[in-house]
Design a protein around this motif. Structure first.
Motif: not given
Lengths: 114, 114
Positions: A11-18
């Protein structure tokens, strides 16, 4: 027999995202459920655990998980991820009557991008 | 938090030789465990140990495997003789009590059998 499934291996998410990491379990009784995190070259560390009571359980570092008996799920959530959350997350089950044997999911590798 | 240490961190050994993996559990814990993780696969329970005895073992805990904790020293996993399929990361864990209690994990020993 009991089992744990984590459907998202990476899983890859951007910093600050949920964030939500999914976990489904298979067990006919009432399990203990855990989420552990593993940072590189370190042992697994407990984030949170659930057995009974409020289905939303709070853990360390802003993580929480919600138990659903009807869906046989125990999803992990965080409102806003930080780059330091990059790690491998394991959903784990302990079935009553099996002593202390833990059943692990395959893990979800989380990468938080800047 | 409480720390579990594992020695060595890496071990390379020729097939057929003996290997001993060492675990220094949390000092006041009573239950001890070994888990095995083959690269890319789920972590799987091997054995748990309490009061000087094996309480439960899985089918992965072959006859070539043995565990002991002589006089409160290291909790050890011995494999004699080793086989190619024993190549994996072995995690030690300890807990104060058994079912439902938090298990504290070491960083793992990476064993490669050639």
């Amino acid at each position: 027999a009991q089992s744990v499934t984590q459907p998202d291996a990476r899983v890859t998410v951007s910093e600050g995202a949920s964030l939500q990491l999914r976990c489904k379990y298979s067990y006919s009784g009432t399990p203990y459920l855990f989420w552990y995190v593993q940072y590189p070259r370190q042992g697994l560390q407990l984030l949170l655990k659930y057995y009974s009571g409020d289905p939303v359980v709070q853990g360390v570092n802003g993580f929480e998980a919600e138990f659903s008996k009807s869906n046989s799920s125990f999803h992990l959530r965080k409102a806003s991820v930080h780059w330091s959350d990059s790690a491998v997350y394991f959903c784990v089950l302990s079935a009553q009557g099996t002593g202390s044997k833990l059943s692990f999911g395959k893990g979800a590798k989380l990468t938080v991008s800047p | 938090g409480p720390k579990v240490l594992q020695i060595p961190s890496h071990q390379i050994i020729d097939m057929g030789q003996m290997v001993t993996l060492n675990c220094d559990p949390v000092s006041n814990h009573l239950y001890f465990y070994w888990y095995k993780q083959i690269l890319g696969q789920q972590m799987e329970f091997l054995v748990n140990f309490y009061n000087g005895k094996v309480m439960e073992k899985s089918k992965l805990f072959k006859d070539q495997f043995s565990v002991e904790r002589p006089d409160g020293s290291y909790f050890t996993l011995k494999i004699q003789p080793t086989a190619l399929e024993d190549s994996a990361v072995y995690f030690c864990a300890s807990s104060p009590w058994d079912w439902g209690d938090t298990q504290y994990f070491g960083p793992g020993t990476r064993l490669l059998v050639l």
